[in-house]
Design a protein around this motif. Sequence first.
Motif, PDB file in Angstrom:
ATOM      1  N   GLU A 286       0.831  -1.200   0.000  1.00 53.90           N
ATOM      2  CA  GLU A 286       0.000   0.000   0.000  1.00 53.90           C
ATOM      3  C   GLU A 286       0.869   1.255   0.000  1.00 53.90           C
ATOM      4  OE1 GLU A 286      -3.206   0.256  -0.511  1.00 53.90           O
ATOM      5  OE2 GLU A 286      -3.298  -1.933  -0.701  1.00 53.90           O
ATOM      6  N   HIS A 287       2.006   1.179   0.661  1.00 52.84           N
ATOM      7  CA  HIS A 287       2.958   2.296   0.630  1.00 52.84           C
ATOM      8  C   HIS A 287       3.458   2.538  -0.787  1.00 52.84           C
ATOM      9  CE1 HIS A 287       6.323   4.892   1.685  1.00 52.84           C
ATOM     10  NE2 HIS A 287       7.157   4.037   1.106  1.00 52.84           N
TER      11      HIS A 287
ATOM     12  N   ASP B 116      -3.972  -1.732  -9.741  1.00 49.47           N
ATOM     13  CA  ASP B 116      -4.340  -1.150  -8.445  1.00 49.47           C
ATOM     14  C   ASP B 116      -4.023   0.339  -8.346  1.00 49.47           C
ATOM     15  OD1 ASP B 116      -5.353  -3.538  -7.559  1.00 49.47           O
ATOM     16  OD2 ASP B 116      -3.546  -4.124  -6.463  1.00 49.47           O
TER      17      ASP B 116
ATOM     18  N   PHE C 103      -0.981   2.182  -9.574  1.00 44.99           N
ATOM     19  CA  PHE C 103       0.329   2.761  -9.869  1.00 44.99           C
ATOM     20  C   PHE C 103       0.381   3.012 -11.376  1.00 44.99           C
ATOM     21  CE2 PHE C 103       4.745   3.564 -10.193  1.00 44.99           C
ATOM     22  CZ  PHE C 103       5.251   3.773  -8.920  1.00 44.99           C
TER      23      PHE C 103
ATOM     24  N   ARG D 126       0.734   7.258  -6.404  1.00 49.58           N
ATOM     25  CA  ARG D 126      -0.330   8.270  -6.457  1.00 49.58           C
ATOM     26  C   ARG D 126       0.186   9.660  -6.135  1.00 49.58           C
ATOM     27  NH1 ARG D 126      -3.158   4.333  -3.402  1.00 49.58           N
ATOM     28  NH2 ARG D 126      -2.766   5.574  -1.523  1.00 49.58           N
ATOM     29  N   GLU D 127       1.099   9.747  -5.167  1.00 44.67           N
ATOM     30  CA  GLU D 127       1.416  11.051  -4.591  1.00 44.67           C
ATOM     31  C   GLU D 127       2.787  11.600  -4.952  1.00 44.67           C
ATOM     32  OE1 GLU D 127       0.824  10.734  -0.385  1.00 44.67           O
ATOM     33  OE2 GLU D 127      -1.308  10.195  -0.574  1.00 44.67           O
ATOM     34  N   ARG D 128       3.735  10.768  -5.314  1.00 41.72           N
ATOM     35  CA  ARG D 128       5.071  11.273  -5.625  1.00 41.72           C
ATOM     36  C   ARG D 128       5.162  11.576  -7.121  1.00 41.72           C
ATOM     37  NH1 ARG D 128      10.518   8.166  -3.740  1.00 41.72           N
ATOM     38  NH2 ARG D 128       9.647   8.776  -1.690  1.00 41.72           N
TER      39      ARG D 128
ATOM     40  N   LEU E 223       1.884   1.786  -3.605  1.00 43.24           N
ATOM     41  CA  LEU E 223       0.779   2.381  -4.373  1.00 43.24           C
ATOM     42  C   LEU E 223       0.623   3.860  -4.035  1.00 43.24           C
ATOM     43  CD1 LEU E 223      -1.961  -0.415  -4.214  1.00 43.24           C
ATOM     44  CD2 LEU E 223      -0.296   0.021  -6.035  1.00 43.24           C
ATOM     45  N   LYS E 224       0.827   4.207  -2.756  1.00 41.63           N
ATOM     46  CA  LYS E 224       0.732   5.611  -2.345  1.00 41.63           C
ATOM     47  C   LYS E 224       1.826   6.441  -3.006  1.00 41.63           C
ATOM     48  CE  LYS E 224       0.509   8.591   1.745  1.00 41.63           C
ATOM     49  NZ  LYS E 224       0.573   8.659   3.226  1.00 41.63           N
ATOM     50  N   LEU E 225       3.043   5.881  -3.117  1.00 41.56           N
ATOM     51  CA  LEU E 225       4.112   6.590  -3.821  1.00 41.56           C
ATOM     52  C   LEU E 225       3.699   6.864  -5.267  1.00 41.56           C
ATOM     53  CD1 LEU E 225       7.316   4.659  -2.623  1.00 41.56           C
ATOM     54  CD2 LEU E 225       6.598   6.958  -1.947  1.00 41.56           C
TER      55      LEU E 225
END
Length: 297
Positions: A82-83, A113, A115, A89-91, A85-87
């Motif tokens: 999940e970390h 999912d 990325f 989305r956000e980085r 996937l968050k990268l």
Amino acid sequence: MLLGDITFQTPSKPIVAVDTSLYNLSTEEAAFFKAQTGIDDDEDLKKHILEVQAKAYEVAPYPCIHNFIFLRLNLSRISVYEHILKLGRERPDALLLDIGCCFGIDARKAAADGFPAKNIIASDILNEFLQLSHELFKTTPAAYPGCFLPGDVFDPAFLSIAAPSDDVSPLPAIDLSLLKSLNPLHGRISAINAISFFHLFNEEKQLHVAKALAGLLSAQPGSVICGYQVGNPEKGMVNTSIAGSIHQLFVHSPNTWTSLWDGEVFEKGSVKVETELVEAAIREVQYFMMKWSVVRL
């Protein structure tokens, strides 16, 4: 024969036949492959996968292909998924590398999912596996936005060892479609997936690969390398048996794996290493698998 540094010790029968009875998909895996391939019928999906598996096994008879382990959605079962996937989305311009990817199933799952597929590089030494990925998922190189990059991680022209970057300043975007090697990505990659990869090599080569991948990782805090491979409570050579074919491989323990990354590959205290040793079995064969992650602080 030799696959990586795994030695098969059955001269009279070095390669075991494919055993289709080992085929199985979890509910999650079946849903994923149905959505990706457009094949809704279970038997039709099985037939399609078996056809691709047979071709792959002729290319290289890895145990993970024989036992259908290549169908597992392993990256999504690691705690840092999940970390990652968050990268994505956000980085800005976060890049994900799936190294030793075989068919790139983890790369495809991460794209499904969220990325961005255009920022994912799937790499394997065997270009045939990358071509079979398109056959398995019913895509074409022209239409698929992800980057497939064949190459040998021990060839410095493809991946040279560079010291881990300490530059956290933003870098200009790079056109992945122009890549001929991984070297232009030094210090650029936000997440590296190395599942069923390190245990293919001896101790010296595992250290080489760790240093090579570390040089690719972005210096930004949260950048991560993770994997899932054969492990053991004590490091050393282990024997496993598949359908009568015995093979030997070198494996690390959680302690030696942690000390390799935190202090040998990266400066001591600059990364957080997590490991989890779990028991696994293929029929009567018991062994340990190790999930792990290395996150830059």
